[in-house]
Design an enzyme around this catalytic site. Structure first.
Site, PDB file in Angstrom:
ATOM      1  CD  GLN A  86      14.493  -8.604  58.036  1.00  0.00           C
ATOM      2  OE1 GLN A  86      13.527  -9.339  58.231  1.00  0.00           O
ATOM      3  NE2 GLN A  86      15.591  -8.658  58.776  1.00  0.00           N
ATOM      4  CB  CYS A  92      12.847  -9.980  61.521  1.00  0.00           C
ATOM      5  SG  CYS A  92      13.670 -10.580  63.012  1.00  0.00           S
ATOM      6  CG  HIS A 170      12.837 -14.355  60.738  1.00  0.00           C
ATOM      7  ND1 HIS A 170      13.325 -13.093  60.511  1.00  0.00           N
ATOM      8  CD2 HIS A 170      11.920 -14.589  59.744  1.00  0.00           C
ATOM      9  CE1 HIS A 170      12.758 -12.589  59.431  1.00  0.00           C
ATOM     10  NE2 HIS A 170      11.891 -13.459  58.961  1.00  0.00           N
ATOM     11  CG  ASP A 185       9.665 -14.232  56.594  1.00  0.00           C
ATOM     12  OD1 ASP A 185      10.459 -13.276  56.668  1.00  0.00           O
ATOM     13  OD2 ASP A 185      10.016 -15.410  56.793  1.00  0.00           O
TER      14      ASP A 185
END
Length: 233
Positions: A86, A92, A170, A185
């Site tokens: 990211q 996200c 998140h 993630d």
């Protein structure tokens, strides 16, 4: 670059998937609990789970220890796993959705459109390079079209959005790949392998990891869980 944050709202995410070329039989649905009775209500098959959680000091302490442990002991990561870093603020939610879809591209017959072309463009790229595609997307590129779809759907949410406001929650995704449960993630340096799973036990195994997130911040109620499913409704 900073985007408008996406809501944890299945209606918004389903419109997003439709815009980028995901067939309508694939849906995002709410997960209303993590006990066996609540999990039994989720339509099957479940292709991915998406968790929205608060970013607390306890969470950041856990991430630091987890990183050190993985770097010390190592972990197995299947070569077929699709991962993106990211590089864009407030992206996200979109990246969790991308992770959910990209790692199930062998099960989803994507329509010709933005997402299918994006996967083709970045098939041989590294996670870093994939992240750069979004952060430096030029007008007319598939990455730019994806970001435009994100912005359009973020504006349709029920909550007033501000791209410059710090977001303290998140999104991450959980998927099964080659018999392992992965946490994806884009802000972490690498995926996290949470151990063996199967397509039949994936929901319960992912729920177990989600419970650990909730237990670390048990005083906070701001957790949301959704599932990517294949269902005709």
């Amino acid at each position: 670059m900073s985007l408008y944050p996406l809501e944890s709202n299945p209606d918004v995410l389903n419109k997003f998937m439709s815009l980028v070329g995901v067939p309508d039989r694939y849906k995002i649905v709410d997960v209303y609990g993590l006990d066996s009775d609540a999990l039994a209500w989720i339509p099957r098959p479940v292709l991915a789970m998406i968790l929205l959680f608060p970013c607390s000091e306890k969470y950041y302490e856990h991430v630091k220890k987890e990183k050190e442990l993985v770097e010390d002991r190592g972990q197995a990561i299947t070569p077929s796993l699709w991962f993106m870093k990211q590089k864009v603020s407030n992206a996200c939610g979109t990246i969790a959705l991308i992770h959910s879809l990209a790692n199930n591209a062998d099960r989803i017959e994507l329509n010709d459109g933005i997402f299918k072309k994006l996967l083709e463009e970045c098939a041989e790229k590294t996670p870093e390079e994939r992240g750069e595609m979004l952060s430096s997307a030029g007008s007319g590129s598939e990455a730019f079209k994806l970001i435009s779809a994100h912005q359009e759907l973020a504006m349709e949410g029920q909550t007033e959005v501000n791209p410059n406001e710090q977001v303290n929650h998140h999104f991450i995704a959980f998927i099964e790949k080659d018999g392992e449960l992965y946490e994806l993630d884009g802000r972490k340096e690498f995926p996290i392998n949470h151990g063996p799973t199967t397509k039949d036990t994936f929901v319960e195994d992912a729920a177990r990891v989600c419970k650990a997130f909730i237990e670390r911040d048990s005083e906070d109620i701001n957790f949301t869980i959704m599932a990517l499913v294949e269902a005709d409704f």
